[in-house]
Scaffold this active site. Structure first.
Site, PDB file in Angstrom:
ATOM      1  N   CYS A   1       0.812  -1.227   0.000  1.00  0.00           N
ATOM      2  CA  CYS A   1       0.000   0.000   0.000  1.00  0.00           C
ATOM      3  C   CYS A   1       0.844   1.276   0.000  1.00  0.00           C
ATOM      4  O   CYS A   1       0.636   2.168  -0.819  1.00  0.00           O
ATOM      5  CB  CYS A   1      -1.001  -0.007   1.158  1.00  0.00           C
ATOM      6  SG  CYS A   1      -0.269  -0.016   2.808  1.00  0.00           S
TER       7      CYS A   1
ATOM      8  N   HIS B   1      -2.620   0.660   6.997  1.00  0.00           N
ATOM      9  CA  HIS B   1      -2.977   0.594   5.577  1.00  0.00           C
ATOM     10  C   HIS B   1      -3.290   2.004   5.091  1.00  0.00           C
ATOM     11  O   HIS B   1      -3.878   2.811   5.811  1.00  0.00           O
ATOM     12  CB  HIS B   1      -4.183  -0.322   5.366  1.00  0.00           C
ATOM     13  CG  HIS B   1      -4.465  -0.619   3.928  1.00  0.00           C
ATOM     14  ND1 HIS B   1      -3.579  -1.293   3.111  1.00  0.00           N
ATOM     15  CD2 HIS B   1      -5.531  -0.310   3.145  1.00  0.00           C
ATOM     16  CE1 HIS B   1      -4.089  -1.395   1.892  1.00  0.00           C
ATOM     17  NE2 HIS B   1      -5.268  -0.810   1.885  1.00  0.00           N
TER      18      HIS B   1
ATOM     19  N   HIS C   1      -5.990   1.394  -3.833  1.00  0.00           N
ATOM     20  CA  HIS C   1      -5.010   0.878  -2.882  1.00  0.00           C
ATOM     21  C   HIS C   1      -4.455  -0.454  -3.353  1.00  0.00           C
ATOM     22  O   HIS C   1      -4.943  -1.053  -4.305  1.00  0.00           O
ATOM     23  CB  HIS C   1      -5.637   0.745  -1.486  1.00  0.00           C
ATOM     24  CG  HIS C   1      -6.731  -0.272  -1.405  1.00  0.00           C
ATOM     25  ND1 HIS C   1      -6.802  -1.204  -0.401  1.00  0.00           N
ATOM     26  CD2 HIS C   1      -7.809  -0.523  -2.193  1.00  0.00           C
ATOM     27  CE1 HIS C   1      -7.874  -1.970  -0.564  1.00  0.00           C
ATOM     28  NE2 HIS C   1      -8.495  -1.567  -1.647  1.00  0.00           N
TER      29      HIS C   1
END
Length: 178
Positions: A83, A136, A148
């Site tokens: 990510c 994240h 993402h």
């Protein structure tokens, strides 16, 4: 065995030990209780790029990565992305802006904003159960969606902010733009 091979063999253990020895946190004592202090991260502010034009470039670059494989620690198109590697890659290639490598450090270097003020190019952070609150990160692309690199399903993709999994784990919106 010649002398250079012997020296190399003697040095290998020290080199390997050095790879894993860089401290990520520094323990200090305050009132005789240990307190962990995160390393300092310099703020990143983008004021030299038109916000709308920069946002458009970020969105176009990130959308071109859809379908690229997920790879833990990955940061390029040939091997895949995690990510934060994807975010770092997109900002560097679209705007020439260098960002910190981890989601946690990106959160520290950016400016928190109210989620109602999210604009294309801003970052959205989630706590997905990792070792950090900021485990994240995704790039907001507008219309309630973000892009993402999730480990689940293994490829870069878009997601709705309203997706129950992410809505429950959303912890904040940040920006690098002034």
């Amino acid at each position: 065995m010649n002398i250079s091979k012997k020296i190399l063999l003697l040095c290998v253990p020290f080199l390997l030990a050095a790879c894993g020895s860089a401290p990520k946190q520094v323990a200090t004592k305050v009132n005789s209780k240990p307190k962990h202090v995160a390393r300092s991260v310099k703020p990143v502010r983008i004021s030299h790029i038109d916000r709308d034009q920069g946002a458009q470039e970020l969105m176009l670059h990130s959308m071109s990565l859809i379908g690229t494989p997920y790879r833990y620690g990955g940061s390029d198109t040939s091997t895949g992305f995690d990510c934060s590697g994807m975010i770092q890659f997109v900002y560097q290639n679209a705007l020439g802006v260098a960002l910190p490598r981890t989601a946690r450090d990106m959160a520290a270097a950016s400016r928190p904003i109210d989620p109602s003020r999210l604009k294309t190019g801003d970052l959205v952070f989630f706590n997905t159960g990792g070792s950090s609150k900021y485990s994240h990160v995704g790039l907001y692309i507008g219309n309630g969606e973000f892009i993402h690199a999730p480990s689940r399903k293994g490829v870069i993709r878009t997601e709705k902010m309203s997706n129950p999994y992410f809505a429950k784990r959303f912890i904040g919106a940040h920006t690098f733009f002034n």
